[in-house]
Design an enzyme around this catalytic site. Sequence first.
Site, PDB file in Angstrom:
ATOM      1  CB  ILE A 143      -0.934   0.018   1.227  1.00 34.53           C
ATOM      2  CG1 ILE A 143      -1.794  -1.246   1.262  1.00 34.53           C
ATOM      3  CG2 ILE A 143      -1.821   1.262   1.217  1.00 34.53           C
ATOM      4  CD1 ILE A 143      -2.561  -1.416   2.555  1.00 34.53           C
TER       5      ILE A 143
ATOM      6  N   GLY B 195       8.715   4.041   1.314  1.00 30.47           N
ATOM      7  CA  GLY B 195       7.977   3.435   2.425  1.00 30.47           C
ATOM      8  C   GLY B 195       6.483   3.588   2.387  1.00 30.47           C
ATOM      9  CB  SER B 196       3.645   2.825   2.012  1.00 32.76           C
ATOM     10  OG  SER B 196       2.280   3.064   2.226  1.00 32.76           O
ATOM     11  NE  ARG B 197      -1.708  -0.858   6.290  1.00 38.20           N
ATOM     12  CZ  ARG B 197      -2.963  -0.412   6.373  1.00 38.20           C
ATOM     13  NH1 ARG B 197      -3.206   0.778   6.861  1.00 38.20           N
ATOM     14  NH2 ARG B 197      -3.957  -1.151   5.950  1.00 38.20           N
TER      15      ARG B 197
END
Length: 220
Positions: A158, A188-190
């Site tokens: 995500i 970055g993220s999830r």
Amino acid sequence: MRLHREGKTIMITTALVLLVLDLLASVFLFSDNPTAITLLVIISLVLLVLVVQFFRIPNRLLTTGESQVIAPADGKIVVIEETIESEYFKDRRRQVSIFMSPLNVHVNRNPITGIVRYFKYFPGKYLVAWHPKSSTENERTTVVIQAASGTEVLLRQIAGAVARRIIWYVKEGQPVQQGEEFGFIKFGSRVDVFLPLDAQINVKIGDVTKGGVTVIAELK
């Protein structure tokens, strides 16, 4: 440690832009101010180091195990809950989510060995990664890996407010090995992992994971 190929263009471009800006500032703005020039160079080096560290791949002894689900990313565990996965399984699953900050390693790794049974990319928004709707409205990919036992694990990359490009290296029908790279999220993220309800969860909220190393769950 080595640097990821996805960062080559960004790192070179950043270095060249900073060099040109420093040279122009030194000639036209601070030609008689060596202190300002020194400070400018230090700031530029710090910015370059920050960009370079986004693409680092540290040397690690990766964890392997047929029944073990390995963390697909570096980061912090922010969600552990039972939920309905509505895209592929369309039933209840155990969700474990890892938040990747800009300071984390950004490589995404296969949590199990198996065959990719499903893949889909969704363009979308760039809500902050912890927003409740980010998993359904943000840019994302969904990957389902089926283990030799028949158990399927779903992964969802995500994008967030900072991450603006998701990279993937897998396709449907492809065999994959635990610990190998399946993708990369720039800046970055999830990553969400959806597991069977009877999976034993080995982490808790707030735990810090290492991609390819931390065992987040055990499959029955």
